[in-house]
Design an enzyme around this catalytic site. Structure first.
Site, PDB file in Angstrom:
ATOM      1  N   LEU A  45       0.888  -1.158   0.000  1.00 31.96           N
ATOM      2  CA  LEU A  45       0.000   0.000   0.000  1.00 31.96           C
ATOM      3  C   LEU A  45       0.921   1.201   0.000  1.00 31.96           C
ATOM      4  CD1 LEU A  45      -2.892  -0.529   2.605  1.00 31.96           C
ATOM      5  CD2 LEU A  45      -3.112  -0.139   0.162  1.00 31.96           C
ATOM      6  N   ASP A  46       0.682   2.141  -0.883  1.00 32.35           N
ATOM      7  CA  ASP A  46       1.524   3.333  -0.937  1.00 32.35           C
ATOM      8  C   ASP A  46       1.525   4.053   0.400  1.00 32.35           C
ATOM      9  OD1 ASP A  46       2.049   2.937  -3.657  1.00 32.35           O
ATOM     10  OD2 ASP A  46       0.244   4.025  -4.227  1.00 32.35           O
ATOM     11  N   ARG A  47       2.554   4.824   0.605  1.00 32.11           N
ATOM     12  CA  ARG A  47       2.687   5.601   1.848  1.00 32.11           C
ATOM     13  C   ARG A  47       1.472   6.497   2.080  1.00 32.11           C
ATOM     14  NH1 ARG A  47       7.584   9.905   2.654  1.00 32.11           N
ATOM     15  NH2 ARG A  47       6.906  10.730   4.646  1.00 32.11           N
ATOM     16  N   SER A  49      -1.585   5.891   1.110  1.00 30.40           N
ATOM     17  CA  SER A  49      -2.816   5.098   1.144  1.00 30.40           C
ATOM     18  C   SER A  49      -2.946   4.467   2.515  1.00 30.40           C
ATOM     19  CB  SER A  49      -2.781   4.011   0.073  1.00 30.40           C
ATOM     20  OG  SER A  49      -2.681   4.596  -1.210  1.00 30.40           O
TER      21      SER A  49
END
Length: 189
Positions: A45-47, A49
């Site tokens: 999960l992106d930073r 998100s």
């Protein structure tokens, strides 16, 4: 020894890894929340998100859930700028071209109300003159920043992105930064 499966509610601004070797200002990582040795995140999960993250020490399961050929579903609640019309939703459902790649078909619906989520810190930017809407998107692939690129491609930039499900595993019952261990019975794919 049985395998371990951890469900974690990743907060905003946390890296999906246990170390940060960037040399930048110290950033929060999974190590700040989970002190179980030898478990690793299944996917990313992106930073910027939030939401459900599965960690395990079961390499076979990690491979099965990460490899695109197995096409397991991941569901996201996506707050977008503007209110998507039926045409934009249809484009998201049939696939859009991002970075010379056409995305697989997805399930997309406009949610009638904002999902029950804790406030994000820091809060998203609001513009008085531009309304926002929430979509529920279920994808069977997970390319880098794919949901954000998809919504932008149809003219509705993502403001907040929360993964709420991985297959039958759901976010409910967890708050940002909390985790729980799954039993073998909980974990069915």
């Amino acid at each position: 020894m049985p395998y371990r499966y951890i469900l974690f509610y990743k907060p905003y601004d946390v890296l999906t890894q246990f170390t940060d070797n960037s040399g930048e200002v110290k950033r929060r990582t999974l190590k700040d929340y989970i002190r179980i040795p030898d478990v690793y995140a299944v996917g990313r999960l992106d930073r910027d998100s939030e939401g459900l993250l599965l960690l395990t020490d079961d390499g076979q399961t990690q491979h099965r859930l990460s490899d695109p050929k197995f096409a397991h579903p991941r569901t996201y609640w996506v707050q977008v700028e503007g209110i998507p019309d039926a045409g934009a939703i249809a484009r998201l459902e049939t696939g859009v071209t991002i970075q010379d790649y056409r995305t697989r078909s997805a399930k997309v619906q406009l949610l009638p109300a904002e999902p029950l989520l804790p406030p994000r810190e820091p809060p998203i930017r609001f513009r008085k003159s531009i309304p926002t809407a929430w979509l529920e998107m279920t994808l069977t692939e997970g390319r880098n920043r794919q949901v954000r690129r998809m919504t932008a491609a149809v003219g509705f930039p993502t403001l907040r992105l929360v993964r709420c499900a991985i297959g039958n595993l759901r976010l409910e019952g967890l708050n940002p930064g909390e985790w729980r261990e799954l039993t073998q019975q909980d974990f069915r794919f």
